[in-house]
Enzyme design. Structure first.
Site, PDB file in Angstrom:
ATOM      1  CG  ASN A 275      -1.892  -1.113   1.293  1.00  0.00           C
ATOM      2  OD1 ASN A 275      -2.108  -1.803   0.301  1.00  0.00           O
ATOM      3  ND2 ASN A 275      -2.495  -1.333   2.449  1.00  0.00           N
TER       4      ASN A 275
ATOM      5  CB  THR B 294      -8.827  -0.423   4.647  1.00  0.00           C
ATOM      6  OG1 THR B 294      -9.914  -0.906   5.415  1.00  0.00           O
ATOM      7  CG2 THR B 294      -7.725  -1.467   4.586  1.00  0.00           C
TER       8      THR B 294
ATOM      9  CG  ASP C 293      -0.728   1.192   4.905  1.00  0.00           C
ATOM     10  OD1 ASP C 293       0.021   1.240   5.892  1.00  0.00           O
ATOM     11  OD2 ASP C 293      -1.539   0.273   4.704  1.00  0.00           O
TER      12      ASP C 293
HETATM   13  O1  RIB Z   1      -2.927  -0.970   6.665  1.00  0.00           O
HETATM   14  C1  RIB Z   1      -3.904  -1.690   5.956  1.00  0.00           C
HETATM   15  C2  RIB Z   1      -3.368  -3.039   5.569  1.00  0.00           C
HETATM   16  O2  RIB Z   1      -3.122  -3.774   6.743  1.00  0.00           O
HETATM   17  C3  RIB Z   1      -4.310  -3.896   4.762  1.00  0.00           C
HETATM   18  O3  RIB Z   1      -4.203  -3.667   3.377  1.00  0.00           O
HETATM   19  C4  RIB Z   1      -3.949  -5.303   5.208  1.00  0.00           C
HETATM   20  O4  RIB Z   1      -3.411  -6.092   4.196  1.00  0.00           O
HETATM   21  C5  RIB Z   1      -2.988  -5.130   6.373  1.00  0.00           C
HETATM   22  O5  RIB Z   1      -1.687  -5.313   6.010  1.00  0.00           O
END
Ligand code: RIB
Length: 311
Positions: free
Chosen positions: A41, A235, A239
């Site tokens: 990500n 989500t 990242d």
């Molecule tokens: O930070 C989100 C991520 O955490 C998700 O995409 C999942 O795969 C975990 O690694």
């Protein structure tokens, strides 16, 4: 140029009204899969939203899960250094996303647990090494040592939260954590600023969800208020922030500029489902920032008071 050493997971996502409590079953909607994993990500965010030339070293199983993971990274322009294994599956994550956009994640590391510092590509030409904690801690420490010796700056997003050895913290130039991770690492329950001050890393950035972020760079503090959006899925927002922040710093932006761009990209990420699928392009982040006026002085003051433990 930025090198990411980290995880790639295929995310199995079910939306439900709420995240189940321990021992509870909830009925959700249809299963969806998305390319994910904190490392991948961040690599996609670095390349797509941050616009930096990006490489990634990762470990995958030689299986059907690896195909969408490689394709997503390559479509974002990430140069892949992939180790592929026959006897272990690619990493997977099992995610429940609630109607209020929060999530609960369980990761099965699979091949991510096989990534070694010996798999790093030649480091010449790279300016930053960015890592997370979904690969073995020994790999993180040894990679940081190699990167330091080659003159790279070492950035660590210490997620998922765990206690870190002083030996590792001493190798980190730029640490990025959320509030829970800050408490786990610093073992300090005082204000955010007090907890940050206990850490030996020259630069520490703490993300505070919708409130925004704070950075301590040397003796200087930088505050960035959050951008309000209609969130559907958070989500990958953290990242996105990490990948974009490092891309912007690699481009020579100041910490204040990088914090603003990374926060805007993270806010946009929350408006779409999935992790890598929701990382915006750099042009979208620029348009978003052009539409948003500077934050209200009251929001800035509220963030500062929160970090000082006064609110
Ligand atoms: O930070 C989100 C991520 O955490 C998700 O995409 C999942 O795969 C975990 O690694």
């Amino acid at each position: 140029m930025v090198l990411i050493a980290g995880s790639a997971n295929l995310d199995f996502v079910v939306r439900a009204q709420r995240i189940p409590a321990p021992g509870e079953t909830v009925l959700g909607h249809d299963l969806q899969t998305f390319p994910g994993g904190k490392g991948a990500n961040q690599a996609v965010a670095c390349a797509r939203a941050g616009g930096a030339r990006t490489g990634m070293v990762l470990a995958l199983g030689r299986d059907a899960y690896s195909q969408p993971l490689k394709a997503s990274l390559q479509n974002a322009g990430v140069l892949l250094h992939a180790q592929e294994f026959d006897d272990v599956s690619s990493g997977t994550a099992f995610i429940c996303v609630s109607d209020d956009a929060e999530n609960a994640i369980t990761v099965a590391p699979g091949a991510n647990a096989r990534l070694l510092a010996a798999h790093l590509p030649p480091l010449a030409g790279y300016r930053f090494l960015l890592m997370q904690l979904e690969i073995p801690l020994s790999t993180v420490i040894e990679s940081a040592q190699l990167a330091r010796a080659a003159g790279l700056q070492v950035a660590l997003n210490a997620a998922p939260a765990q206690v870190l050895a002083p030996e590792l913290l001493a190798l980190v130039d730029l640490l990025i954590v959320n509030e829970g991770e800050l408490r786990a690492i610093s073992k300090n329950q005082g204000s955010i600023l007090e907890a940050m001050a206990t850490l030996p890393c020259p630069t520490v950035v703490v993300t505070l969800g919708a409130r925004g972020a704070v950075a301590r760079q040397g003796g200087e503090l930088h505050y960035q208020t959050g951008f309000a959006v209609q969130a559907v899925d958070t989500t990958g927002a953290g990242d996105t922030f990490c990948g974009v922040l490092i891309a912007q710093l690699a481009h020579g932006q100041t910490m204040a500029q990088a914090l603003q761009f990374a926060s805007a990209a993270a806010a946009l990420c929350c408006t779409q489902p999935g992790a890598q699928s929701s990382v915006p392009a750099a042009s979208e982040v620029r348009s978003f920032l052009a539409e948003r006026s500077a934050s209200a002085p009251s929001a800035q003051q509220a963030l500062e008071r929160y970090c000082q433990g006064l609110a």
